[in-house]
Design a protein around this motif. Structure first.
Motif, PDB file in Angstrom:
ATOM      1  N   ILE A 578       0.697  -1.658  -0.454  1.00  8.92           N
ATOM      2  CA  ILE A 578       0.071   0.075  -0.404  1.00  8.92           C
ATOM      3  C   ILE A 578       0.724   1.467  -0.181  1.00  8.92           C
ATOM      4  CG2 ILE A 578      -2.180   1.283   1.642  1.00  8.92           C
ATOM      5  CD1 ILE A 578      -2.857  -1.556   0.309  1.00  8.92           C
ATOM      6  N   VAL A 579       0.747   2.613  -0.538  1.00 13.98           N
ATOM      7  CA  VAL A 579       1.050   3.652  -0.536  1.00 13.98           C
ATOM      8  C   VAL A 579       0.351   4.382  -1.156  1.00 13.98           C
ATOM      9  CG1 VAL A 579       3.506   2.401  -2.672  1.00 13.98           C
ATOM     10  CG2 VAL A 579       1.541   3.589  -3.669  1.00 13.98           C
ATOM     11  N   ASP A 580       1.213   5.356  -0.657  1.00 13.57           N
ATOM     12  CA  ASP A 580      -0.104   7.081  -0.546  1.00 13.57           C
ATOM     13  C   ASP A 580       0.413   7.854  -1.911  1.00 13.57           C
ATOM     14  OD1 ASP A 580       2.128   8.031  -0.302  1.00 13.57           O
ATOM     15  OD2 ASP A 580       1.957   8.562   2.019  1.00 13.57           O
ATOM     16  N   ALA A 581      -0.092   8.916  -1.818  1.00 12.74           N
ATOM     17  CA  ALA A 581      -0.048   9.295  -3.012  1.00 12.74           C
ATOM     18  C   ALA A 581       1.579  10.380  -3.623  1.00 12.74           C
ATOM     19  CB  ALA A 581      -0.913  11.020  -3.302  1.00 12.74           C
ATOM     20  N   GLY A 582       1.803  10.384  -2.422  1.00 12.22           N
ATOM     21  CA  GLY A 582       3.047  11.277  -2.162  1.00 12.22           C
ATOM     22  C   GLY A 582       3.799  10.243  -3.937  1.00 12.22           C
ATOM     23  N   ALA A 583       3.349   8.553  -3.127  1.00 12.55           N
ATOM     24  CA  ALA A 583       4.385   8.002  -3.681  1.00 12.55           C
ATOM     25  C   ALA A 583       4.319   7.658  -5.324  1.00 12.55           C
ATOM     26  CB  ALA A 583       4.273   6.579  -3.212  1.00 12.55           C
ATOM     27  N   LEU A 584       3.251   8.406  -6.075  1.00 13.77           N
ATOM     28  CA  LEU A 584       2.844   7.997  -7.631  1.00 13.77           C
ATOM     29  C   LEU A 584       3.866   8.847  -8.454  1.00 13.77           C
ATOM     30  CD1 LEU A 584      -0.653   9.075  -7.157  1.00 13.77           C
ATOM     31  CD2 LEU A 584       0.395   7.224  -7.155  1.00 13.77           C
ATOM     32  N   GLU A 585       4.848   9.947  -7.750  1.00 13.92           N
ATOM     33  CA  GLU A 585       5.712  10.382  -9.097  1.00 13.92           C
ATOM     34  C   GLU A 585       6.836   9.601  -8.938  1.00 13.92           C
ATOM     35  OE1 GLU A 585       8.379  14.289  -9.452  1.00 13.92           O
ATOM     36  OE2 GLU A 585       6.503  13.884  -7.931  1.00 13.92           O
ATOM     37  N   ASP A 586       7.292   9.119  -7.707  1.00 13.09           N
ATOM     38  CA  ASP A 586       8.354   8.165  -7.351  1.00 13.09           C
ATOM     39  C   ASP A 586       8.444   6.389  -8.541  1.00 13.09           C
ATOM     40  OD1 ASP A 586       9.865   9.373  -6.377  1.00 13.09           O
ATOM     41  OD2 ASP A 586       9.253   8.449  -4.483  1.00 13.09           O
ATOM     42  N   LEU A 587       6.739   6.159  -8.261  1.00 14.69           N
ATOM     43  CA  LEU A 587       6.104   4.938  -8.879  1.00 14.69           C
ATOM     44  C   LEU A 587       6.377   5.540 -10.877  1.00 14.69           C
ATOM     45  CD1 LEU A 587       3.763   4.014  -7.013  1.00 14.69           C
ATOM     46  CD2 LEU A 587       6.200   2.662  -7.336  1.00 14.69           C
ATOM     47  N   GLY A 588       6.417   6.503 -10.972  1.00  9.54           N
ATOM     48  CA  GLY A 588       5.922   7.121 -12.819  1.00  9.54           C
ATOM     49  C   GLY A 588       4.779   6.637 -13.288  1.00  9.54           C
ATOM     50  N   VAL A 589       3.850   6.932 -11.949  1.00 10.09           N
ATOM     51  CA  VAL A 589       2.555   7.110 -12.371  1.00 10.09           C
ATOM     52  C   VAL A 589       2.482   9.120 -12.051  1.00 10.09           C
ATOM     53  CG1 VAL A 589       0.170   7.435 -11.826  1.00 10.09           C
ATOM     54  CG2 VAL A 589       1.953   5.555 -11.965  1.00 10.09           C
ATOM     55  N   GLU A 590       1.709   9.113 -13.367  1.00  9.44           N
ATOM     56  CA  GLU A 590       2.036  11.327 -13.412  1.00  9.44           C
ATOM     57  C   GLU A 590       0.386  10.767 -13.395  1.00  9.44           C
ATOM     58  OE1 GLU A 590       3.764  13.630 -14.044  1.00  9.44           O
ATOM     59  OE2 GLU A 590       5.270  12.695 -14.840  1.00  9.44           O
ATOM     60  N   LEU A 625       1.242  -6.682  -6.347  1.00  7.67           N
ATOM     61  CA  LEU A 625       0.158  -4.879  -6.763  1.00  7.67           C
ATOM     62  C   LEU A 625       0.896  -4.464  -5.644  1.00  7.67           C
ATOM     63  CD1 LEU A 625      -2.544  -6.990  -7.684  1.00  7.67           C
ATOM     64  CD2 LEU A 625      -0.571  -7.031  -8.497  1.00  7.67           C
ATOM     65  N   VAL A 626       1.207  -2.814  -6.321  1.00  2.00           N
ATOM     66  CA  VAL A 626       1.183  -1.721  -5.490  1.00  2.00           C
ATOM     67  C   VAL A 626      -0.526  -0.983  -5.919  1.00  2.00           C
ATOM     68  CG1 VAL A 626       2.390   0.411  -5.319  1.00  2.00           C
ATOM     69  CG2 VAL A 626       3.691  -1.984  -5.707  1.00  2.00           C
ATOM     70  N   ILE A 627      -0.768  -0.761  -4.336  1.00  4.41           N
ATOM     71  CA  ILE A 627      -2.293  -0.226  -4.343  1.00  4.41           C
ATOM     72  C   ILE A 627      -2.364   1.069  -4.006  1.00  4.41           C
ATOM     73  CG2 ILE A 627      -4.825  -0.946  -3.668  1.00  4.41           C
ATOM     74  CD1 ILE A 627      -3.896  -2.831  -5.338  1.00  4.41           C
ATOM     75  N   LEU A 628      -3.189   1.983  -4.600  1.00  4.69           N
ATOM     76  CA  LEU A 628      -3.043   3.384  -3.945  1.00  4.69           C
ATOM     77  C   LEU A 628      -4.043   3.461  -2.364  1.00  4.69           C
ATOM     78  CD1 LEU A 628      -2.210   6.603  -3.796  1.00  4.69           C
ATOM     79  CD2 LEU A 628      -4.282   6.734  -5.546  1.00  4.69           C
ATOM     80  N   ASP A 629      -3.384   4.012  -1.378  1.00  5.03           N
ATOM     81  CA  ASP A 629      -4.297   3.953  -0.629  1.00  5.03           C
ATOM     82  C   ASP A 629      -4.833   6.341  -0.120  1.00  5.03           C
ATOM     83  OD1 ASP A 629      -5.939   4.212   1.744  1.00  5.03           O
ATOM     84  OD2 ASP A 629      -5.557   2.515   3.152  1.00  5.03           O
ATOM     85  N   THR A 630      -4.835   6.580  -0.251  1.00 10.77           N
ATOM     86  CA  THR A 630      -4.716   8.118   0.020  1.00 10.77           C
ATOM     87  C   THR A 630      -4.553   8.756   1.636  1.00 10.77           C
ATOM     88  OG1 THR A 630      -7.239   8.550   0.039  1.00 10.77           O
ATOM     89  CG2 THR A 630      -5.877   8.604  -2.065  1.00 10.77           C
ATOM     90  N   ASP A 631      -4.881   7.223   1.909  1.00  8.09           N
ATOM     91  CA  ASP A 631      -4.684   8.153   3.887  1.00  8.09           C
ATOM     92  C   ASP A 631      -3.262   7.419   4.750  1.00  8.09           C
ATOM     93  OD1 ASP A 631      -7.835   7.773   4.468  1.00  8.09           O
ATOM     94  OD2 ASP A 631      -8.103   6.095   5.005  1.00  8.09           O
TER      95      ASP A 631
END
Length: 634
Positions: A578-590, A625-631
Motif C-alpha cells: 500500500i502506498v499514498d499519493a506521495g509515492a505516485l511520482e516515484d512509481l512513474g505515475v503522472e 500489486l502496489v495499491i493506492l491508499d490516500t490515508d
C-alpha cells in the motif's frame, strides 16, 4: 559527370536515362573490365535525408537478391557526398518503349514476359519485399527477350510498419493498385495488380484507365471496374479476360495469391473455346441452313490492328501464329466470315475463298487506284476495308489484316438459356448459338458453385431477350468460406499457419498463450475455430510454453479485478503493498496520465523491483500489486 571516374574504379561514359530523382549512366568497371550502369542521385536531392534513405533502400533491397530476372547490384558508395549505385548493364530497352513501338503483342509473347516478371516478384515476395512500383518503365528487356525488374527504390519489407511515407506517392498512378491509391499498405497482391495492368497494356496497346489528371486515374483504379482486354482487342480469348480481370480485382484477397499463378493462367489462353466471344458485334444462331458465324469486332473508335507476333528488337523469336487467323467460306448461299474452325469441306472452302478473295482484291485495288495511290502514306495502323455485297445483299466488311470485322443483320426475341452451373466455355457456346453477345464479367465468390463455373447471369434464364444484345455471365471463384479445421493449423508453426491462411485470402492476428504441453511457437488454437470467410481476420493462438504474459493496462484498475486477472493468467499474487499519493511520482505515475482512486493498482513488482507490464515471465511467478491508499497506510 560524363568521362569522369568514380571511386577510382568506375568510368562514367554517357547518360542513358533520367528519372525524377536520379540519373543513370552507362559506365565501365576498370577493375573487372565489364560494362556497368551507374545510378546517381540527382544533386537537388542528394541532401534530402528522406530521398537518400529511399535511394539506399533500393540498393539494400536488391543487393541481397540473386535472380535471373532482377537487376544485379554490384556496388554502392558516395562520390563527393553524392550517393551512387553500380548495377548490371542491360543492353536493351524498357518494356514501355517496346510497347509504344510494337503493341499489341501476341498473347504467347505476353505470357512469356509476364512469367519472367512474375518469377522475380514471387522471389522478392518470398523474402518479404514488395516492389510497389511495377510498371513497364521498370522492366528492361534485352535482345534475347530476357526481362529484368529494376528500381526497388520504393520497395520495403512487408513487416516494416512504416510503409506509408508522408507526402510521397508510392507507385505510378497508371499502374497503382486500388489499396495504394487509397493510401493503404502495399502487399504482394499490390504488385500482382500492377503486373495485371502491364499485361493489359501489352495485350491491347492501351491502359485500362485514363483521365485528364492523375487523381482521376487513381479514382478509376479505386472505383471503376476494369475493362476486359477483349473489349479493346476482340480476338483475345476469354481465358485471357478471366486471368487479367482476376489480377485487376479491386479486392486484394480476390487476386491471385502469387504472381506465378497469374502467369500460369495467362499462358493457358489457347485453351479457350473455339467459338469466339463477340464484342460489339453479333453472333447469329447456328441452327438452320443459312446460319453464319461472325468473328469478334474491334472496339469502336479503335483501329483494327493485328497483334505484333514478336517483340521485335527485344523479345527474341516470334511465334508465327496470329490469334485471329480467318477463313472465308460460304454457308447456305450467304457469305460468312468466321474464326478458324471445322465443319466445311475443303473443295467448298477453296472455291469460295478463291472467288471472294478475287472480288475483294478487285474492289480494294480499284479503290486504291481511284485515289491515285496503293496505300502509300497510310498510317501503319490503318487497316483498309472492302465492302462485298452478297446474294442476300448483306454487307460484309472484310479487313485485310486481323482482326476481321463483319456485319450481319439478325433480329428476333428469344428466351435466354440458363447457363448458371455450366463451365465458361460451354456457357459462351450456349449463348452465342442463340444469337446473343457474351460479356464475361468480374468473377465472384459463390458458396455453392465450383471455381470457373458460371455463378451468375444477367438477364436470368428464360428472359425474353433481343438477339444481338449482351448477356452478362460471372465466373465463380468458389466458396468464400474456408474450412479452418481442414487446414489442420493446430501444431503448425506460426509462420506456416500464417502462410496457409493468407494463401486462402484470410487476414491473420496472433495472440500468445501459455501452454506447457505445446512446443513454443506452435499454434494451439484459433478464433474462429471452424470456418471463416475470405477477407475475415482469424486470430491464431500461439504457444509460449510455460511462459506467461504479464497483463498490460492494469494501472488505475481496482486491485481485486487485477488480482483475479493475474491469477487466471497463471501468476501468484503476494500480499499487496500500500502506498499514498506521495509515492505516485516515484512509481512513474503522472497525475494527468491516468485517474487513480483508492484501492486501484498503481504498479506491479516482483522481488521488490518494478515488473514491466506486457512482458513474459515464468508461469507461477510471484508478483506484488502496489495499491493506492490516500490515508497513507503502508
Amino acid at each position: 559527370m560524363e568521362r569522369t571516374v568514380v571511386n577510382r574504379r568506375y568510368r562514367i561514359d554517357r547518360l542513358i536515362g533520367e528519372g525524377g530523382m536520379a540519373r543513370v549512366y552507362r559506365g565501365f568497371d576498370l577493375l573487372l573490365s565489364r560494362d556497368v550502369a551507374v545510378k546517381v542521385l540527382a544533386p537537388p536531392y542528394s541532401r534530402d535525408l528522406g530521398i537518400r534513405t529511399r535511394f539506399e533502400r533500393e540498393a539494400q533491397a536488391a543487393a541481397s537478391f540473386s535472380h535471373p530476372n532482377i537487376i544485379d547490384i554490384f556496388d554502392v558508395g558516395e562520390e563527393g557526398d553524392v550517393p551512387y549505385i553500380v548495377m548490371e548493364f542491360v543492353d536493351g530497352e524498357t518494356l514501355k518503349q517496346i510497347i509504344l513501338d510494337e503493341a499489341p503483342f501476341n498473347p504467347d509473347d505476353v505470357a512469356a514476359l509476364v512469367e519472367q516478371v512474375a518469377s522475380a516478384l514471387d522471389y522478392a515476395h518470398e523474402r518479404g519485399v514488395v516492389h510497389r512500383d511495377i510498371k513497364p518503365q521498370n522492366i528492361m528487356v534485352d535482345p534475347d527477350g530476357t526481362a529484368k525488374v529494376v528500381d526497388f527504390g520504393i520497395a520495403q519489407s512487408i513487416s516494416d510498419g512504416q510503409l506509408t511515407e508522408i507526402g510521397t506517392a508510392l507507385g505510378t498512378v497508371q499502374y497503382i493498385s486500388p489499396e495504394q491509391a487509397n493510401g493503404l499498405m502495399a502487399t504482394p497482391a499490390s504488385d500482382i495488380y500492377s503486373l495485371g495492368v502491364v499485361a493489359f497494356e501489352m495485350l491491347t496497346g492501351m491502359l485500362p484507365f485514363t483521365a485528364p489528371t492523375p487523381i482521376g486515374v487513381a479514382l478509376h483504379h479505386i472505383e471503376t471496374p476494369p475493362p476486359r482486354p477483349s473489349a479493346a482487342r476482340p480476338y483475345l480469348k476469354t481465358t485471357i479476360d478471366r486471368a487479367v480481370l482476376r489480377a485487376l480485382d479491386k479486392n486484394p484477397v480476390r487476386r491471385y495469391t502469387t504472381a506465378g499463378a497469374f502467369a500460369h493462367d495467362l499462358s493457358r489462353w489457347a485453351e479457350a473455346a473455339a467459338s469466339p466471344v463477340a464484342v460489339g458485334g453479333l453472333l447469329p444462331p447456328k441452327e438452320g441452313p443459312t446460319a453464319a458465324t461472325v468473328v469478334a469486332f474491334p472496339a469502336q473508335g479503335s483501329p483494327a490492328r493485328a497483334p505484333s507476333t514478336d517483340l521485335s528488337r527485344s523479345m527474341g523469336d516470334a511465334r508465327g501464329e496470329q490469334p485471329g487467323r480467318i477463313r472465308i467460306g460460304e454457308t447456305g448461299g450467304k457469305t460468312a466470315v468466321a474464326a478458324v474452325g471445322t465443319g466445311i469441306g475443303c473443295g467448298t472452302w477453296f472455291a469460295g475463298a478463291a472467288t471472294l478473295v478475287v472480288l475483294i482484291a478487285l474492289v480494294v485495288v480499284g479503290a486504291a487506284l481511284s485515289e491515285g495511290r496503293l496505300g502509300l502514306g497510310r498510317s501503319p495502323d490503318a487497316v483498309p476495308t472492302a465492302t462485298v455485297a452478297t446474294a442476300s445483299q448483306t454487307p460484309v466488311a472484310v479487313a485485310t489484316s486481323v482482326p476481321v470485322t463483319a456485319t450481319v443483320s439478325v433480329t428476333g426475341t428469344v428466351p435466354v438459356p440458363g447457363v448458371v452451373g455450366m463451365d465458361i466455355d460451354a456457357a459462351i457456346d450456349a449463348l452465342t448459338s442463340r444469337g446473343f453477345l457474351v460479356d464475361v464479367g468480374q468473377a465472384v465468390y459463390d458458396p455453392v458453385m465450383q471455381v470457373d463455373l458460371v455463378a451468375e447471369q444477367d438477364p436470368p434464364a428464360e428472359t425474353l431477350w433481343e438477339q444481338g444484345r449482351a448477356v452478362m455471365i460471372r465466373p465463380s471463384l468458389g466458396s468464400p468460406e474456408v474450412d479452418l479445421a481442414a487446414l489442420e493449423l493446430i501444431g503448425r508453426s506460426e509462420a506456416e499457419a500464417r502462410e496457409i491462411l493468407t494463401g486462402q485470402g484470410i487476414n491473420v492476428a496472433v495472440e500468445s498463450v501459455t501452454d506447457p504441453e505445446i512446443e513454443v511457437g506452435a499454434v494451439v488454437g484459433s478464433n474462429p475455430e471452424t470456418k471463416a470467410s475470405i477477407g475475415d481476420v482469424v486470430t491464431l493462438y500461439v504457444s509460449m510454453g510455460d511462459l506467461v504474459v504479464v497483463p498490460p493496462d492494469v494501472v488505475g484498475r481496482p486491485g481485486d479485478d487485477v488480482r483475479a486477472q493475474f491469477e487466471a493468467a497463471g501468476l501468484t499474487v503476494d500480499d499487496d503493498r500500500i502506498v499514498d499519493a506521495g509515492a505516485l511520482e516515484d512509481l512513474g505515475v503522472e497525475p494527468g496520465d491516468v485517474t487513480v482512486d483508492d484501492g486501484d493498482v498503481v504498479a506491479v513488482e516482483a522481488d521488490g523491483e518494478p515488473l514491466p507490464l506486457g512482458e513474459a515471465v515464468q508461469a507461477g511467478s510471484s508478483v506484488t500489486l502496489v495499491i493506492l491508499d490516500t490515508d497513507g497506510q503502508d
